[in-house]
Design a protein around this motif. Structure first.
Motif, mmCIF file in Angstrom:
data_model
loop_
_atom_site.group_PDB
_atom_site.id
_atom_site.type_symbol
_atom_site.label_atom_id
_atom_site.label_comp_id
_atom_site.label_asym_id
_atom_site.label_seq_id
_atom_site.Cartn_x
_atom_site.Cartn_y
_atom_site.Cartn_z
ATOM 1 N N GLU A 1 58.648 46.472 -14.403
ATOM 2 C CA GLU A 1 57.435 46.005 -15.072
ATOM 3 C C GLU A 1 57.615 45.912 -16.585
ATOM 4 O OE1 GLU A 1 57.602 48.534 -13.020
ATOM 5 O OE2 GLU A 1 56.768 47.579 -11.210
ATOM 6 N N GLY A 2 58.771 46.310 -17.135
ATOM 7 C CA GLY A 2 59.026 46.219 -18.572
ATOM 8 C C GLY A 2 58.741 47.498 -19.318
ATOM 9 N N VAL B 1 59.676 51.097 -20.744
ATOM 10 C CA VAL B 1 60.893 51.812 -21.144
ATOM 11 C C VAL B 1 60.805 53.215 -20.599
ATOM 12 C CG1 VAL B 1 62.285 52.637 -23.067
ATOM 13 C CG2 VAL B 1 61.154 50.397 -23.211
ATOM 14 N N LEU B 2 61.679 53.560 -19.658
ATOM 15 C CA LEU B 2 61.672 54.872 -19.022
ATOM 16 C C LEU B 2 62.483 55.886 -19.812
ATOM 17 C CD1 LEU B 2 62.153 53.754 -15.302
ATOM 18 C CD2 LEU B 2 60.010 54.196 -16.530
ATOM 19 N N ALA B 3 63.537 55.452 -20.462
ATOM 20 C CA ALA B 3 64.388 56.352 -21.249
ATOM 21 C C ALA B 3 65.091 55.525 -22.310
ATOM 22 C CB ALA B 3 65.391 57.073 -20.360
ATOM 23 N N ALA B 4 65.456 56.191 -23.401
ATOM 24 C CA ALA B 4 66.115 55.452 -24.482
ATOM 25 C C ALA B 4 66.917 56.421 -25.328
ATOM 26 C CB ALA B 4 65.085 54.716 -25.329
ATOM 27 N N SER B 5 67.831 55.874 -26.096
ATOM 28 C CA SER B 5 68.592 56.684 -27.057
ATOM 29 C C SER B 5 67.658 57.087 -28.182
ATOM 30 C CB SER B 5 69.784 55.899 -27.583
ATOM 31 O OG SER B 5 69.357 54.656 -28.138
ATOM 32 N N HIS B 6 68.024 58.057 -28.979
ATOM 33 C CA HIS B 6 67.121 58.625 -29.968
ATOM 34 C C HIS B 6 66.625 57.593 -30.962
ATOM 35 C CE1 HIS B 6 70.872 58.532 -32.233
ATOM 36 N NE2 HIS B 6 70.130 58.643 -33.328
ATOM 37 N N ASN B 7 67.413 56.576 -31.288
ATOM 38 C CA ASN B 7 66.977 55.586 -32.275
ATOM 39 C C ASN B 7 66.071 54.519 -31.686
ATOM 40 O OD1 ASN B 7 68.954 54.496 -30.724
ATOM 41 N ND2 ASN B 7 70.264 53.804 -32.412
ATOM 42 N N LEU B 8 65.890 54.524 -30.324
ATOM 43 C CA LEU B 8 65.004 53.535 -29.703
ATOM 44 C C LEU B 8 63.775 54.188 -29.075
ATOM 45 C CD1 LEU B 8 67.518 51.103 -27.899
ATOM 46 C CD2 LEU B 8 66.234 50.704 -30.013
ATOM 47 N N ARG B 9 63.531 55.497 -29.369
ATOM 48 C CA ARG B 9 62.354 56.163 -28.795
ATOM 49 C C ARG B 9 61.077 55.484 -29.302
ATOM 50 N NH1 ARG B 9 62.777 61.005 -26.368
ATOM 51 N NH2 ARG B 9 60.732 61.673 -27.116
ATOM 52 N N GLY B 10 60.249 55.095 -28.359
ATOM 53 C CA GLY B 10 58.994 54.439 -28.697
ATOM 54 C C GLY B 10 59.137 52.977 -29.045
ATOM 55 N N LYS B 11 60.343 52.407 -28.817
ATOM 56 C CA LYS B 11 60.580 51.001 -29.147
ATOM 57 C C LYS B 11 60.509 50.167 -27.886
ATOM 58 C CE LYS B 11 61.619 52.263 -33.384
ATOM 59 N NZ LYS B 11 60.709 52.006 -34.490
ATOM 60 N N PRO B 12 60.152 48.900 -28.017
ATOM 61 C CA PRO B 12 60.120 47.995 -26.863
ATOM 62 C C PRO B 12 61.543 47.699 -26.389
ATOM 63 C CG PRO B 12 59.733 46.767 -28.874
ATOM 64 C CD PRO B 12 59.757 48.206 -29.274
ATOM 65 N N PRO B 13 61.660 47.082 -25.242
ATOM 66 C CA PRO B 13 62.996 46.713 -24.754
ATOM 67 C C PRO B 13 63.739 45.854 -25.784
ATOM 68 C CG PRO B 13 61.389 46.462 -23.009
ATOM 69 C CD PRO B 13 60.600 46.725 -24.261
ATOM 70 N N ILE B 14 65.032 46.113 -25.917
ATOM 71 C CA ILE B 14 65.817 45.384 -26.927
ATOM 72 C C ILE B 14 66.058 43.940 -26.494
ATOM 73 C CG2 ILE B 14 66.945 47.446 -27.846
ATOM 74 C CD1 ILE B 14 69.328 46.837 -26.067
ATOM 75 N N THR B 15 66.009 43.678 -25.216
ATOM 76 C CA THR B 15 66.218 42.314 -24.725
ATOM 77 C C THR B 15 65.730 42.224 -23.298
ATOM 78 O OG1 THR B 15 67.828 40.541 -24.435
ATOM 79 C CG2 THR B 15 68.540 42.765 -23.806
ATOM 80 N N HIS B 16 65.583 41.036 -22.817
ATOM 81 C CA HIS B 16 65.180 40.791 -21.436
ATOM 82 C C HIS B 16 66.197 39.843 -20.811
ATOM 83 C CE1 HIS B 16 61.263 42.755 -21.923
ATOM 84 N NE2 HIS B 16 61.197 42.172 -23.115
ATOM 85 N N LEU B 17 67.012 40.348 -19.955
ATOM 86 C CA LEU B 17 68.024 39.540 -19.270
ATOM 87 C C LEU B 17 67.668 39.423 -17.801
ATOM 88 C CD1 LEU B 17 71.341 40.964 -20.810
ATOM 89 C CD2 LEU B 17 70.081 38.904 -21.480
ATOM 90 N N LYS B 18 67.828 38.264 -17.268
ATOM 91 C CA LYS B 18 67.610 38.047 -15.846
ATOM 92 C C LYS B 18 68.948 38.226 -15.137
ATOM 93 C CE LYS B 18 63.716 34.882 -16.367
ATOM 94 N NZ LYS B 18 63.167 33.538 -16.043
ATOM 95 N N LEU B 19 68.990 39.249 -14.302
ATOM 96 C CA LEU B 19 70.241 39.593 -13.618
ATOM 97 C C LEU B 19 70.176 39.114 -12.183
ATOM 98 C CD1 LEU B 19 70.690 43.234 -14.989
ATOM 99 C CD2 LEU B 19 71.378 41.052 -16.018
ATOM 100 N N LEU C 1 63.362 49.767 -9.006
ATOM 101 C CA LEU C 1 64.460 48.968 -9.535
ATOM 102 C C LEU C 1 64.391 48.982 -11.054
ATOM 103 C CD1 LEU C 1 66.826 47.200 -8.553
ATOM 104 C CD2 LEU C 1 65.322 45.215 -8.803
ATOM 105 N N VAL C 2 65.399 49.510 -11.707
ATOM 106 C CA VAL C 2 65.419 49.610 -13.166
ATOM 107 C C VAL C 2 66.636 48.859 -13.704
ATOM 108 C CG1 VAL C 2 64.255 51.852 -13.123
ATOM 109 C CG2 VAL C 2 66.757 51.762 -13.158
ATOM 110 N N THR C 3 66.533 48.508 -14.973
ATOM 111 C CA THR C 3 67.644 47.836 -15.675
ATOM 112 C C THR C 3 68.108 48.739 -16.798
ATOM 113 O OG1 THR C 3 66.708 45.663 -15.169
ATOM 114 C CG2 THR C 3 68.369 45.790 -16.918
ATOM 115 N N VAL C 4 69.391 49.008 -16.810
ATOM 116 C CA VAL C 4 69.987 49.824 -17.868
ATOM 117 C C VAL C 4 70.640 48.884 -18.878
ATOM 118 C CG1 VAL C 4 71.628 51.634 -18.432
ATOM 119 C CG2 VAL C 4 70.396 51.691 -16.245
ATOM 120 N N TYR C 5 70.205 49.024 -20.140
ATOM 121 C CA TYR C 5 70.774 48.216 -21.225
ATOM 122 C C TYR C 5 71.619 49.114 -22.132
ATOM 123 C CZ TYR C 5 67.403 44.560 -20.010
ATOM 124 O OH TYR C 5 66.670 43.604 -19.350
ATOM 125 N N GLY C 6 72.762 48.575 -22.530
ATOM 126 C CA GLY C 6 73.577 49.235 -23.548
ATOM 127 C C GLY C 6 74.035 48.203 -24.552
#
Length: 448
Positions: free
Chosen positions: A69-70, A72-90, A129-134
């Motif tokens: 649904e978009g 953010v379930l978990a993030a690195s410390h510099n992305l806490r409280g930030k929106p998704p960095i990108t949206h890729l269709k896999l 179903l989750v998407t992991v971004y790095g």
């Protein structure tokens, strides 16, 4: 030019290999780190060990776990409280997808002017179903490649210019003595061979070249001087019999009725014979000087000595031959016979009553020794070398034989040297003793 060409080939080859491998290697190292973190986070999510703050590896700047649904379930410390960095269709889950892109977001977290290597993977977890971004910034890679391109495309031409200039200067300085040698050689002509090239004191191959050149010039000068003297002496020796022959014929032609034609013919024939002998000796000397090789085979020096004794039997001077057994040598029969003929002719002119001709084999040094000894006045030690020079005749010889040419002993020594032997004068009393040494022929081995 050659040094620059070699340097260009080496540097260009190195640059091509570097450009073909280094960019991929740098990006591959970044990709391996990001992929490792993405797979680790996906594994944690599948086993419900997902933490809200995700640890990152060195140089992996951004990590996020985003639900279908978009959220953010978990993030690195510099992305806490930030929106998704990108949206890729896999297309498929559990598959890593990679792209390079510029990301938008908080400037304090995301560099707007830098490209990022972004990797994403969908995975089925208890959270759905989750998407992991790095993502990792490629700014350091781009800067390193920028410096690399600058070094290659600007540094290589500069290095080639430096290599060419240094090589040109060093080689020019190293070869400057060669130029001086060349300039001096260009000034040397056949009319003045006394000049010598400068010898540098470097002690290297150029010094050896200059020294060898000077030695060659010295030998050439001596050879030219000998040739000039030889031509002058030959002209003088040939002029005398030609003049005598011409005078005899002119007188006989002017006074035909008062001429004793048989006597005149005999004298003319003697002059012609002398001319023939001189020309034959000159031709043989010329062949020996040119290194011409005549037909050679095994010759028995004892048989040559016996033939000389038979040929001269009944002469004014008796010849006593001591030639027991055989003494084989490998050489030209004509030249070796001429050697003995000249030595015996010389001995006959100076002997009082007897000539000893001895042929023996020296087993110690494997040589055949031929000794021609007369009982005449002998030759003083100070003249024993000069008698072998061409057209050299001692005063006593000129008195005893006015028709001699002064070529016989010189020709005999040249024949001995051409057969790898020697001809010398040894101490003897009374008279003179000429000693010829020639290599003893051994079956299956030719010494010349």
């Amino acid at each position: 030019m050659l040094a620059s060409l070699i340097a260009a080939v080496v540097l260009t080859s190195t640059a091509v290999i570097t450009l073909a491998t280094l960019p991929g290697s740098l990006r591959g190292a970044v990709q391996n780190r990001v992929e490792l973190d993405v797979r680790r986070v996906a594994s944690d999510a599948r086993t419900t060990q997902l933490r809200s703050m995700l640890p990152t590896s060195p140089r992996v700047h951004l990590l996020q776990v985003v639900s279908r649904e978009g959220t953010v379930l978990a993030a690195s410390h510099n992305l806490r409280g930030k929106p998704p960095i990108t949206h890729l269709k896999l297309a498929k889950p559990e598959t890593i997808y990679t792209t390079e892109a510029r990301l938008s977001g908080d400037p304090e977290v995301i560099e707007s002017d830098a490209k990022y290597l972004v990797m994403a993977m969908e995975s089925q977890t208890p959270y759905g179903l989750v998407t992991v971004y790095g993502a990792a910034s490629l700014a350091d890679v781009d800067r390193a490649l920028g410096w690399l391109y600058a070094v290659i495309f600007l540094g290589i031409p500069l290095v080639l210019v430096i290599v060419g200039s240094i090589t040109w200067t060093v080689v020019g300085q190293a070869l400057s003595p060669v130029e001086r040698i060349r300039a001096e050689l260009a000034e040397i002509t056949g009319h003045d061979l006394s000049r010598r090239v400068p010898v540098p004191d470097n002690g290297d191959e150029i010094t050896q070249l200059a020294a060898t050149t000077n030695h060659t010039l010295e030998r050439l000068e001596r050879s030219v001087e000998t040739q000039r003297r030889f031509v002058a002496d030959a002209s003088h020796e040939l002029r005398s019999p030609i003049t005598a022959l011409r005078t005899q014929l002119e007188v006989a032609t002017a006074y035909p009725d008062d001429t004793d034609w048989p006597s005149t013919g005999a004298r003319a024939l003697m002059s012609a014979d002398r001319l023939t002998d001189i020309i034959d000796e000159l031709l043989m000397l010329a062949r020996l000087d040119a290194g011409a090789v005549t037909d050679r085979h095994v010759v028995d020096a004892c048989r040559l000595a016996e033939e000389q004794e038979r040929r001269r039997a009944g002469g004014a001077v008796s010849i006593v031959t001591d030639a027991p057994g055989t003494a084989p040598v490998f050489g030209s029969p004509i030249q070796l016979d001429r050697l003995l003929t000249n030595l015996l002719d010389n001995a006959t002119r100076h002997a009082s009553a007897r000539i000893d001709l001895q042929v023996a084999v020296d087993e110690w040094d494997k040589t055949v020794v031929i000794k021609v000894t007369d009982d005449g006045p002998g030759i003083a030690p100070e003249y024993r070398d000069c008698v072998f020079e061409r057209f050299t005749r001692l005063p006593e010889a000129r008195v005893k034989d006015k028709d001699g040419s002064g070529l016989g002993l010189a020709l005999s020594r040249e024949i001995a040297l051409a057969h790898q032997g020697s001809l010398t004068i040894s101490d003897h009393f009374p008279g003179a003793q000429f000693v010829t040494r020639l290599p003893l022929y051994v079956e299956g081995y030719s010494p010349v």
